[in-house]
Design an enzyme around this catalytic site. Structure first.
Site, PDB file in Angstrom:
ATOM      1  N   ARG A 195      91.421 -13.256  48.658  1.00 22.32           N
ATOM      2  CA  ARG A 195      90.046 -12.997  48.635  1.00 22.32           C
ATOM      3  C   ARG A 195      89.225 -14.122  49.332  1.00 22.32           C
ATOM      4  NH1 ARG A 195      86.333 -15.538  43.997  1.00 22.32           N
ATOM      5  NH2 ARG A 195      84.363 -14.695  44.570  1.00 22.32           N
TER       6      ARG A 195
ATOM      7  N   HIS B 105      78.870 -14.612  48.306  1.00 20.23           N
ATOM      8  CA  HIS B 105      79.175 -15.895  48.001  1.00 20.23           C
ATOM      9  C   HIS B 105      78.077 -16.908  48.267  1.00 20.23           C
ATOM     10  CE1 HIS B 105      82.867 -17.846  46.162  1.00 20.23           C
ATOM     11  NE2 HIS B 105      82.098 -18.742  46.339  1.00 20.23           N
TER      12      HIS B 105
ATOM     13  N   GLU C 142      79.742 -15.472  41.053  1.00 18.18           N
ATOM     14  CA  GLU C 142      78.995 -16.341  40.179  1.00 18.18           C
ATOM     15  C   GLU C 142      77.385 -16.394  39.951  1.00 18.18           C
ATOM     16  OE1 GLU C 142      80.647 -20.181  40.659  1.00 18.18           O
ATOM     17  OE2 GLU C 142      82.675 -19.620  40.274  1.00 18.18           O
TER      18      GLU C 142
ATOM     19  N   ASN D 277      86.126 -16.556  37.036  1.00 16.35           N
ATOM     20  CA  ASN D 277      86.474 -17.840  37.535  1.00 16.35           C
ATOM     21  C   ASN D 277      86.702 -18.727  36.703  1.00 16.35           C
ATOM     22  OD1 ASN D 277      86.235 -16.582  40.142  1.00 16.35           O
ATOM     23  ND2 ASN D 277      84.518 -17.731  40.714  1.00 16.35           N
TER      24      ASN D 277
ATOM     25  N   TYR E 290      87.624 -22.811  35.419  1.00 20.71           N
ATOM     26  CA  TYR E 290      88.066 -24.152  35.719  1.00 20.71           C
ATOM     27  C   TYR E 290      88.158 -25.008  34.526  1.00 20.71           C
ATOM     28  CZ  TYR E 290      87.246 -22.747  40.429  1.00 20.71           C
ATOM     29  OH  TYR E 290      87.376 -22.279  41.775  1.00 20.71           O
TER      30      TYR E 290
ATOM     31  N   GLU F 207      89.378 -16.977  40.707  1.00 22.92           N
ATOM     32  CA  GLU F 207      89.578 -18.194  41.154  1.00 22.92           C
ATOM     33  C   GLU F 207      90.114 -19.254  39.846  1.00 22.92           C
ATOM     34  OE1 GLU F 207      85.769 -20.285  42.545  1.00 22.92           O
ATOM     35  OE2 GLU F 207      85.415 -18.610  43.542  1.00 22.92           O
TER      36      GLU F 207
END
Ligand code: GCO
Length: 457
Positions: free
Chosen positions: A79, A124, A169, A303, A305, A362
């Site tokens: 990606r 992005h 995002e 994504n 985290y 991600e």
């Protein structure tokens, strides 16, 4: 006794991810125009250490070597994002910059030669400064320019690229750009602009889907959201309510319009009640637009985290209850390592929204550990992070979450936005002076995991 092996579905995609501004460098080469991130990083005091992405990993020159590292890693997908101002330097030209297009075309060809599927992200964050100067995302006109860029790119690469991500995002663009103000354009507490940004990003996503598909037969098109599950810090109703609001602003504000064709009423009501937005701000969120936003996408990119432990800062003293949630271990970025929340998040989106397919676009962690004198990088903590999150994912898939792929963030250490080069997320170490790349222990661990399709003992 041997533990049971955990296998992933056949054809599961294992990849890594990067983005243009974070790795490419060559910020003004071959006709590229300035992006908002060039402007931002060139403004003193915006980025730690006043680092910039002018050179970054110089992937623009080292792309062949980087593709080789991808091939050696054994990934079946990669990606990356394209830099809009490399293709349209001001964002408003009628013809694309062929030198920019050729760079991505060569990259795509090389990936395909290695049997690596290109997953291309169109935005992005590094949009042309030229379109920012015309009002940026809060101005609806940006959608036309974005579609022009999307059309042009899919026309040139759509015969070879079959996996497209419209935006990365949107929350970061909208919230960090217009509420927190640490991202470009650096505006603070402007909810009107923030809401308009969210809406125009989502609307342009919906409008881009048929454009891309018209140029790229059989293409899959989706959007990537950063989703953060939240828990209240204590039993206090203040914390509880704050947590619902956090979830609304962070998660539902994006998931609801995309998959339910509506914005969360509690959030819009709160913003109106507190006079943070007015009727004209709400009027733009029309049903007609929502119908387009809810266009059937082929997948959702997630994504993940960490989770958020939410505390209401305005809690009155007498109502103050002790914080009950203990944070687990943290990465060097200070983000809590919490794989259980990854599992919870995935099962929640399966239960609350009907989503055909998910890719984890991600997941990763920042640890600074660098090479010893023998150039060995012993980043066991990164291995633990990925390993525990991949196990959570495995469990989620077993419980019906339709996930077809996992992309580790990131292939290599890179420019981590406002943190500059201080935070290192890579499976590959980059020496930002010599630009030498050194695979870390986690790189070899991931290679082995891919080889066994996710089986770990
Ligand atoms: C984001 C971006 C990446 C980051 C990564 C680590 O989530 O901010 O997609 O560009 O580098 O997430 O912060």
């Amino acid at each position: 006794m041997k533990k049971r092996r955990h296998k992933f579905p056949e054809n599961f995609i294992w990849g890594t991810a990067t983005s243009s501004y974070q790795i490419e460098g060559a910020f003004n080469s071959d006709g590229k125009g300035p992006s908002v991130w060039d402007t931002h990083s060139h403004t003193k005091g915006k980025i730690k250490n006043n680092d910039t992405g002018d050179i970054a990993c110089n992937h623009y020159s080292y792309w062949k070597e980087d593709c080789k590292l991808l091939n050696d890693l054994g990934v079946n997908a990669y990606r990356f994002s394209t830099s809009w101002p490399r293709i349209f330097p001001k964002g408003i030209e009628s013809k694309p910059n062929m030198l920019g297009l050729d760079f991505y075309s060569r990259l795509v060809d090389t990936l395909l030669d290695y049997d690596i599927l290109p997953f291309l992200t169109l935005n992005h964050w590094d949009i042309p400064q030229g379109v920012e100067d015309l009002g940026g995302w809060p101005n609806r006109n940006i959608i036309d320019y974005y579609l022009e860029y999307t059309f042009s790119l899919s026309k040139h690469l759509g015969d070879r690229v079959k996996n497209w991500i419209t935006h990365n995002e949107p929350w970061c663009i909208s919230y960090k750009g217009y509420i927190e103000g640490d991202f470009p354009p650096g505006i603070k507490n402007n909810w009107s602009k923030s809401i308009a940004t969210t809406h125009h990003l989502l609307l342009s996503h919906g409008m881009a889907i048929p454009e891309i598909k018209s140029n790229s037969k059989g293409a899959e098109v989706g959007i990537t959201l950063n989703l953060t599950p939240a828990v209240p810090a204590s039993k206090s109703t203040y914390d509880f309510d704050e947590c619902i609001r956090f979830d609304g602003v962070f998660n539902r504000m994006y998931l609801d319009p995309l998959f339910k064709k509506s914005y969360p009423k509690d959030i819009i009501d709160w913003l109106m009640k507190d006079n943070l937005i007015n009727k004209s701000d709400v009027d733009i969120l029309s049903e007609k637009d929502l119908d387009i936003i809810g266009t059937d996408a082929d997948f959702l990119g997630v994504n993940y985290y960490s989770r958020a432990i939410v505390r209401n800062k305005d809690i009155p003293k007498e109502k103050n209850l002790p914080v009950e949630i203990k944070s687990s271990e943290k990465t060097d970025f200070g983000w809590e390592v919490h794989p259980e929340s990854f599992y919870k998040l995935l099962t929640r989106i399966k239960d609350d929204y009907s989503i055909k397919k998910i890719y984890i676009t991600e997941n990763g962690c920042s640890y600074k550990i660098g090479p010893d004198k023998n150039k060995i990088i012993d980043d066991n903590k990164r291995i633990d992070y990925h390993s525990s999150h991949i196990l959570s994912l495995k469990k989620a898939i077993k419980n019906g979450v339709p996930c077809d792929g996992y992309f580790a963030w990131s292939l290599m250490d890179n420019f981590e936005w406002c943190e500059g080069f201080q935070q290192r997320f890579g499976l590959i170490w980059v020496d930002f002076n010599s630009l030498e790349r050194i695979p870390k222990k986690s790189y070899f661990w991931y290679k082995n995991l891919i080889n066994k399709n996710g089986a770990e003992e």
